[in-house]
Design an enzyme around this catalytic site. Sequence first.
Site, mmCIF file in Angstrom:
data_model
loop_
_atom_site.group_PDB
_atom_site.id
_atom_site.type_symbol
_atom_site.label_atom_id
_atom_site.label_comp_id
_atom_site.label_asym_id
_atom_site.label_seq_id
_atom_site.Cartn_x
_atom_site.Cartn_y
_atom_site.Cartn_z
ATOM 1 N N LEU A 46 1.275 22.931 58.584
ATOM 2 C CA LEU A 46 1.333 22.988 57.128
ATOM 3 C C LEU A 46 0.473 21.852 56.599
ATOM 4 O O LEU A 46 0.538 20.723 57.094
ATOM 5 C CB LEU A 46 2.768 22.812 56.623
ATOM 6 C CG LEU A 46 3.705 24.013 56.669
ATOM 7 C CD1 LEU A 46 5.114 23.576 56.253
ATOM 8 C CD2 LEU A 46 3.225 25.132 55.758
ATOM 9 N N ASP A 47 -0.344 22.136 55.586
ATOM 10 C CA ASP A 47 -1.162 21.097 54.972
ATOM 11 C C ASP A 47 -0.273 20.005 54.370
ATOM 12 O O ASP A 47 0.880 20.272 54.001
ATOM 13 C CB ASP A 47 -2.030 21.684 53.855
ATOM 14 C CG ASP A 47 -3.104 22.617 54.393
ATOM 15 O OD1 ASP A 47 -3.397 22.538 55.595
ATOM 16 O OD2 ASP A 47 -3.633 23.415 53.594
ATOM 17 N N PRO A 48 -0.802 18.780 54.241
ATOM 18 C CA PRO A 48 -0.029 17.737 53.551
ATOM 19 C C PRO A 48 0.407 18.151 52.149
ATOM 20 O O PRO A 48 1.462 17.720 51.670
ATOM 21 C CB PRO A 48 -1.014 16.563 53.506
ATOM 22 C CG PRO A 48 -1.880 16.762 54.704
ATOM 23 C CD PRO A 48 -2.048 18.245 54.823
ATOM 24 N N ALA A 49 -0.384 19.015 51.487
ATOM 25 C CA ALA A 49 -0.050 19.452 50.130
ATOM 26 C C ALA A 49 0.952 20.594 50.105
ATOM 27 O O ALA A 49 1.309 21.086 49.027
ATOM 28 C CB ALA A 49 -1.313 19.869 49.388
ATOM 29 N N ALA A 50 1.423 21.036 51.272
ATOM 30 C CA ALA A 50 2.423 22.103 51.361
ATOM 31 C C ALA A 50 3.702 21.556 51.972
ATOM 32 O O ALA A 50 3.675 20.636 52.793
ATOM 33 C CB ALA A 50 1.895 23.269 52.205
#
Length: 307
Positions: A46-50
Amino acid sequence: MARKRRGREINGIVLFDKPLGLSSNQALQRVRRLFDASKAGHTGSLDPAASGLLPVCFGQATRISGLLLDADKTYRVTGRLGMRTDSGDLEGEVIENREVPPIGQDAMETALARFRGRVEQVPPMHSALKHEGRRLYELAREGKTVERKARTIDFHEITLEALSSAEFTLRVHSSKGAYIRTLVEDVGEALGCGAVVAELRRIGLGPWSTDEQSTYRLEDLEGLAAQGGIDSLDRVILPIDSALGAYPAVVLDTTSVTPIRHGHPVFVPNAPQTGWFRLYAPDDLFLGMGEVLDDGRTAPRRLFAAL
Protein backbone atom coordinates in the site's frame (compact mmCIF):
# COMPACT_ATOMS: atom_id res chain seq x y z
CA MET A 1 31.20 -11.35 20.30
CA ALA A 2 27.64 -12.36 21.21
CA ARG A 3 25.41 -13.39 18.33
CA LYS A 4 22.63 -10.99 17.47
CA ARG A 5 19.26 -12.26 18.63
CA ARG A 6 17.04 -13.12 15.67
CA GLY A 7 13.67 -12.96 17.40
CA ARG A 8 10.97 -15.54 18.02
CA GLU A 9 9.99 -18.33 15.65
CA ILE A 10 6.26 -17.64 15.34
CA ASN A 11 3.83 -18.58 12.59
CA GLY A 12 0.56 -16.99 11.52
CA ILE A 13 -1.01 -13.79 10.25
CA VAL A 14 -1.98 -10.46 11.81
CA LEU A 15 -4.55 -8.27 10.06
CA PHE A 16 -2.80 -4.94 10.36
CA ASP A 17 -4.50 -1.62 9.61
CA LYS A 18 -1.73 0.41 7.99
CA PRO A 19 -1.85 4.13 8.78
CA LEU A 20 -1.27 6.97 6.36
CA GLY A 21 2.32 8.11 6.02
CA LEU A 22 4.07 4.76 6.43
CA SER A 23 5.28 2.65 3.54
CA SER A 24 4.26 -0.99 3.63
CA ASN A 25 7.81 -2.01 4.52
CA GLN A 26 8.03 0.55 7.32
CA ALA A 27 4.72 -0.76 8.70
CA LEU A 28 5.94 -4.35 8.42
CA GLN A 29 9.12 -3.61 10.38
CA ARG A 30 7.18 -1.83 13.14
CA VAL A 31 4.85 -4.82 13.53
CA ARG A 32 7.69 -7.30 13.33
CA ARG A 33 9.56 -5.58 16.16
CA LEU A 34 6.45 -5.46 18.35
CA PHE A 35 5.96 -9.22 17.99
CA ASP A 36 9.72 -9.90 18.19
CA ALA A 37 9.33 -12.13 15.12
CA SER A 38 12.37 -13.59 13.39
CA LYS A 39 10.70 -13.63 9.98
CA ALA A 40 7.86 -11.55 8.55
CA GLY A 41 6.45 -10.36 5.24
CA HIS A 42 3.39 -8.55 3.90
CA THR A 43 0.89 -9.43 1.20
CA GLY A 44 0.81 -6.59 -1.29
CA SER A 45 2.03 -3.04 -0.91
CA LEU A 46 0.00 0.00 0.00
CA ASP A 47 1.34 3.45 -0.85
CA PRO A 48 2.21 5.75 2.07
CA ALA A 49 -0.79 7.86 0.99
CA ALA A 50 -3.13 4.86 1.36
CA SER A 51 -4.34 3.20 4.53
CA GLY A 52 -6.07 -0.02 5.41
CA LEU A 53 -5.75 -3.78 5.42
CA LEU A 54 -2.17 -5.05 5.22
CA PRO A 55 -1.95 -8.69 6.37
CA VAL A 56 1.43 -9.35 7.99
CA CYS A 57 2.67 -12.94 7.74
CA PHE A 58 5.02 -14.41 10.33
CA GLY A 59 7.33 -17.41 9.93
CA GLN A 60 5.96 -20.14 7.71
CA ALA A 61 2.99 -17.98 6.76
CA THR A 62 5.34 -15.99 4.50
CA ARG A 63 5.28 -19.02 2.18
CA ILE A 64 1.65 -18.37 1.25
CA SER A 65 2.01 -14.62 0.77
CA GLY A 66 2.42 -15.19 -2.97
CA LEU A 67 -1.02 -16.81 -3.12
CA LEU A 68 -2.50 -13.72 -1.48
CA LEU A 69 -0.81 -11.39 -3.96
CA ASP A 70 -3.10 -12.91 -6.59
CA ALA A 71 -6.22 -12.39 -4.47
CA ASP A 72 -8.98 -9.87 -5.18
CA LYS A 73 -8.84 -6.55 -3.37
CA THR A 74 -11.58 -4.17 -2.16
CA TYR A 75 -11.07 -0.43 -1.69
CA ARG A 76 -13.01 2.62 -0.59
CA VAL A 77 -11.78 5.63 -2.54
CA THR A 78 -12.76 9.29 -2.59
CA GLY A 79 -12.11 11.25 -5.79
CA ARG A 80 -11.69 15.03 -5.92
CA LEU A 81 -13.37 16.51 -9.01
CA GLY A 82 -12.09 19.32 -11.23
CA MET A 83 -8.36 18.67 -11.29
CA ARG A 84 -5.54 16.55 -12.66
CA THR A 85 -2.12 15.95 -11.06
CA ASP A 86 0.98 14.18 -12.29
CA SER A 87 0.57 11.43 -9.67
CA GLY A 88 -3.20 10.98 -9.79
CA ASP A 89 -3.62 12.06 -6.17
CA LEU A 90 -3.42 15.18 -4.06
CA GLU A 91 0.30 14.72 -3.37
CA GLY A 92 1.27 15.36 -6.99
CA GLU A 93 1.85 18.56 -8.91
CA VAL A 94 -1.32 20.07 -10.34
CA ILE A 95 -1.38 19.76 -14.13
CA GLU A 96 -4.80 21.25 -14.76
CA ASN A 97 -7.80 22.69 -12.97
CA ARG A 98 -11.19 22.42 -14.65
CA GLU A 99 -14.71 23.65 -14.01
CA VAL A 100 -16.97 20.95 -12.57
CA PRO A 101 -20.38 20.81 -14.24
CA PRO A 102 -23.47 19.77 -12.29
CA ILE A 103 -23.15 15.97 -11.89
CA GLY A 104 -26.18 14.01 -10.73
CA GLN A 105 -26.31 10.39 -9.69
CA ASP A 106 -27.58 9.29 -13.11
CA ALA A 107 -24.63 10.93 -14.86
CA MET A 108 -22.22 9.34 -12.42
CA GLU A 109 -23.76 5.89 -12.87
CA THR A 110 -23.51 6.28 -16.64
CA ALA A 111 -19.81 7.12 -16.29
CA LEU A 112 -19.13 4.23 -13.93
CA ALA A 113 -20.94 1.68 -16.10
CA ARG A 114 -18.17 1.67 -18.72
CA PHE A 115 -15.58 0.59 -16.14
CA ARG A 116 -17.43 -2.33 -14.59
CA GLY A 117 -16.40 -5.81 -15.70
CA ARG A 118 -13.30 -6.61 -17.75
CA VAL A 119 -11.38 -3.56 -18.95
CA GLU A 120 -7.94 -2.64 -20.27
CA GLN A 121 -5.98 -0.39 -17.94
CA VAL A 122 -2.63 1.31 -18.57
CA PRO A 123 -0.50 1.37 -15.38
CA PRO A 124 0.37 4.90 -14.20
CA MET A 125 3.91 6.22 -14.19
CA HIS A 126 3.63 6.65 -10.43
CA SER A 127 3.62 2.88 -9.77
CA ALA A 128 6.04 0.22 -8.54
CA LEU A 129 6.24 -1.59 -11.89
CA LYS A 130 9.72 -1.87 -13.33
CA HIS A 131 11.05 -0.65 -16.67
CA GLU A 132 14.56 -1.82 -17.57
CA GLY A 133 15.30 -2.52 -13.92
CA ARG A 134 13.94 0.72 -12.47
CA ARG A 135 10.65 1.47 -10.75
CA LEU A 136 8.30 3.60 -12.81
CA TYR A 137 7.79 6.04 -9.95
CA GLU A 138 11.57 6.66 -9.89
CA LEU A 139 11.48 7.60 -13.56
CA ALA A 140 8.38 9.74 -12.99
CA ARG A 141 10.18 11.72 -10.28
CA GLU A 142 12.86 12.50 -12.86
CA GLY A 143 10.20 13.83 -15.23
CA LYS A 144 10.47 10.83 -17.54
CA THR A 145 7.61 8.97 -19.20
CA VAL A 146 7.91 5.53 -20.81
CA GLU A 147 5.43 3.44 -22.75
CA ARG A 148 3.42 0.99 -20.63
CA LYS A 149 1.44 -1.96 -21.89
CA ALA A 150 -2.25 -2.12 -21.03
CA ARG A 151 -3.30 -4.85 -18.60
CA THR A 152 -6.58 -6.72 -18.42
CA ILE A 153 -8.36 -5.96 -15.14
CA ASP A 154 -11.66 -7.19 -13.73
CA PHE A 155 -13.66 -4.65 -11.78
CA HIS A 156 -16.17 -6.98 -10.14
CA GLU A 157 -17.96 -4.18 -8.30
CA ILE A 158 -17.90 -0.38 -8.49
CA THR A 159 -20.53 1.08 -6.18
CA LEU A 160 -21.20 4.78 -5.73
CA GLU A 161 -21.42 5.49 -2.00
CA ALA A 162 -21.44 9.30 -1.93
CA LEU A 163 -21.56 12.22 -4.38
CA SER A 164 -21.23 15.97 -3.89
CA SER A 165 -20.36 18.92 -6.10
CA ALA A 166 -16.67 18.45 -5.25
CA GLU A 167 -16.12 14.75 -4.54
CA PHE A 168 -17.39 11.21 -5.02
CA THR A 169 -16.77 8.04 -3.02
CA LEU A 170 -16.66 4.55 -4.51
CA ARG A 171 -16.44 1.04 -3.16
CA VAL A 172 -14.33 -0.95 -5.62
CA HIS A 173 -13.85 -4.73 -5.70
CA SER A 174 -11.22 -5.68 -8.27
CA SER A 175 -8.88 -8.39 -9.44
CA LYS A 176 -5.17 -8.17 -8.72
CA GLY A 177 -3.18 -5.51 -10.53
CA ALA A 178 -5.87 -2.84 -10.60
CA TYR A 179 -4.76 0.78 -10.15
CA ILE A 180 -7.43 2.67 -8.28
CA ARG A 181 -5.83 6.05 -9.00
CA THR A 182 -6.07 5.29 -12.71
CA LEU A 183 -9.73 4.31 -12.28
CA VAL A 184 -10.49 7.62 -10.55
CA GLU A 185 -8.65 9.56 -13.26
CA ASP A 186 -10.56 7.68 -15.97
CA VAL A 187 -13.89 8.36 -14.25
CA GLY A 188 -12.96 12.04 -14.07
CA GLU A 189 -12.25 12.10 -17.80
CA ALA A 190 -15.56 10.34 -18.50
CA LEU A 191 -17.29 13.13 -16.54
CA GLY A 192 -15.41 15.77 -18.51
CA CYS A 193 -13.81 17.54 -15.55
CA GLY A 194 -10.97 15.33 -14.35
CA ALA A 195 -10.51 13.78 -10.91
CA VAL A 196 -7.74 12.65 -8.56
CA VAL A 197 -7.65 10.47 -5.47
CA ALA A 198 -8.26 12.40 -2.27
CA GLU A 199 -8.43 9.38 0.04
CA LEU A 200 -7.75 5.67 -0.50
CA ARG A 201 -8.32 2.83 1.93
CA ARG A 202 -8.09 -0.93 1.37
CA ILE A 203 -10.96 -2.65 3.15
CA GLY A 204 -10.69 -6.17 1.78
CA LEU A 205 -8.06 -8.63 0.59
CA GLY A 206 -8.75 -12.24 -0.35
CA PRO A 207 -10.79 -13.90 2.42
CA TRP A 208 -10.63 -10.92 4.78
CA SER A 209 -12.80 -7.83 5.05
CA THR A 210 -12.65 -5.02 7.58
CA ASP A 211 -16.45 -5.35 7.74
CA GLU A 212 -16.17 -8.89 9.09
CA GLN A 213 -12.77 -9.32 10.76
CA SER A 214 -10.98 -7.44 13.51
CA THR A 215 -8.01 -5.44 12.27
CA TYR A 216 -5.36 -3.87 14.46
CA ARG A 217 -3.87 -0.40 14.24
CA LEU A 218 -0.35 0.27 15.45
CA GLU A 219 -1.69 1.88 18.62
CA ASP A 220 -3.89 -1.18 19.25
CA LEU A 221 -0.90 -3.51 19.09
CA GLU A 222 1.22 -1.18 21.22
CA GLY A 223 -1.59 -1.12 23.79
CA LEU A 224 -1.76 -4.92 23.89
CA ALA A 225 2.00 -5.12 24.32
CA ALA A 226 1.91 -2.61 27.18
CA GLN A 227 -0.95 -4.38 28.95
CA GLY A 228 -0.07 -8.04 28.56
CA GLY A 229 3.20 -8.30 26.69
CA ILE A 230 3.88 -10.96 24.07
CA ASP A 231 1.10 -13.25 25.33
CA SER A 232 -1.54 -10.60 24.58
CA LEU A 233 -0.10 -9.95 21.14
CA ASP A 234 -0.02 -13.64 20.27
CA ARG A 235 -3.78 -13.91 20.80
CA VAL A 236 -4.45 -11.79 17.71
CA ILE A 237 -2.37 -14.03 15.40
CA LEU A 238 -4.53 -15.99 12.95
CA PRO A 239 -3.58 -19.50 11.75
CA ILE A 240 -1.96 -19.86 8.34
CA ASP A 241 -4.90 -21.64 6.74
CA SER A 242 -7.20 -18.72 7.56
CA ALA A 243 -5.74 -17.11 4.43
CA LEU A 244 -6.73 -20.02 2.20
CA GLY A 245 -10.48 -20.32 2.62
CA ALA A 246 -11.01 -19.96 -1.14
CA TYR A 247 -9.30 -23.32 -1.68
CA PRO A 248 -11.23 -26.59 -1.05
CA ALA A 249 -10.25 -28.66 1.99
CA VAL A 250 -9.25 -32.34 1.81
CA VAL A 251 -8.79 -34.49 4.92
CA LEU A 252 -6.28 -37.31 4.47
CA ASP A 253 -6.63 -40.70 6.10
CA THR A 254 -4.01 -41.82 8.61
CA THR A 255 -2.00 -43.88 6.10
CA SER A 256 -1.65 -40.96 3.66
CA VAL A 257 -0.20 -38.38 6.03
CA THR A 258 3.35 -39.75 6.22
CA PRO A 259 3.93 -40.19 2.47
CA ILE A 260 2.46 -36.72 1.78
CA ARG A 261 4.76 -35.19 4.40
CA HIS A 262 7.71 -36.89 2.67
CA GLY A 263 6.67 -35.39 -0.68
CA HIS A 264 5.15 -38.55 -2.21
CA PRO A 265 1.83 -38.48 -4.14
CA VAL A 266 -1.03 -40.66 -2.87
CA PHE A 267 -4.52 -41.55 -4.03
CA VAL A 268 -7.11 -39.55 -2.10
CA PRO A 269 -10.81 -40.31 -2.60
CA ASN A 270 -13.00 -37.33 -3.51
CA ALA A 271 -10.08 -34.93 -4.02
CA PRO A 272 -10.74 -32.04 -6.43
CA GLN A 273 -9.61 -32.80 -9.96
CA THR A 274 -8.32 -29.32 -10.80
CA GLY A 275 -6.52 -26.54 -8.96
CA TRP A 276 -4.85 -26.46 -5.58
CA PHE A 277 -6.52 -27.44 -2.30
CA ARG A 278 -5.79 -27.51 1.42
CA LEU A 279 -4.54 -30.74 3.00
CA TYR A 280 -5.36 -31.73 6.57
CA ALA A 281 -4.43 -34.66 8.79
CA PRO A 282 -7.31 -36.62 10.43
CA ASP A 283 -6.87 -34.50 13.58
CA ASP A 284 -7.49 -31.31 11.51
CA LEU A 285 -3.81 -30.34 11.54
CA PHE A 286 -3.12 -28.19 8.47
CA LEU A 287 -0.37 -29.81 6.40
CA GLY A 288 -0.16 -27.59 3.34
CA MET A 289 -1.41 -27.40 -0.23
CA GLY A 290 -1.93 -30.21 -2.73
CA GLU A 291 -2.88 -30.77 -6.37
CA VAL A 292 -4.13 -33.79 -8.34
CA LEU A 293 -1.73 -35.24 -10.93
CA ASP A 294 -2.79 -36.57 -14.34
CA ASP A 295 -2.84 -40.12 -12.97
CA GLY A 296 -5.32 -39.14 -10.23
CA ARG A 297 -2.91 -39.08 -7.31
CA THR A 298 -2.72 -36.11 -4.94
CA ALA A 299 0.71 -34.50 -4.87
CA PRO A 300 1.92 -32.10 -2.16
CA ARG A 301 2.70 -28.66 -3.57
CA ARG A 302 3.51 -26.53 -0.54
CA LEU A 303 3.94 -28.23 2.80
CA PHE A 304 4.46 -26.76 6.24
CA ALA A 305 6.47 -28.19 9.09
CA ALA A 306 4.49 -29.32 12.10
CA LEU A 307 3.26 -26.14 13.77
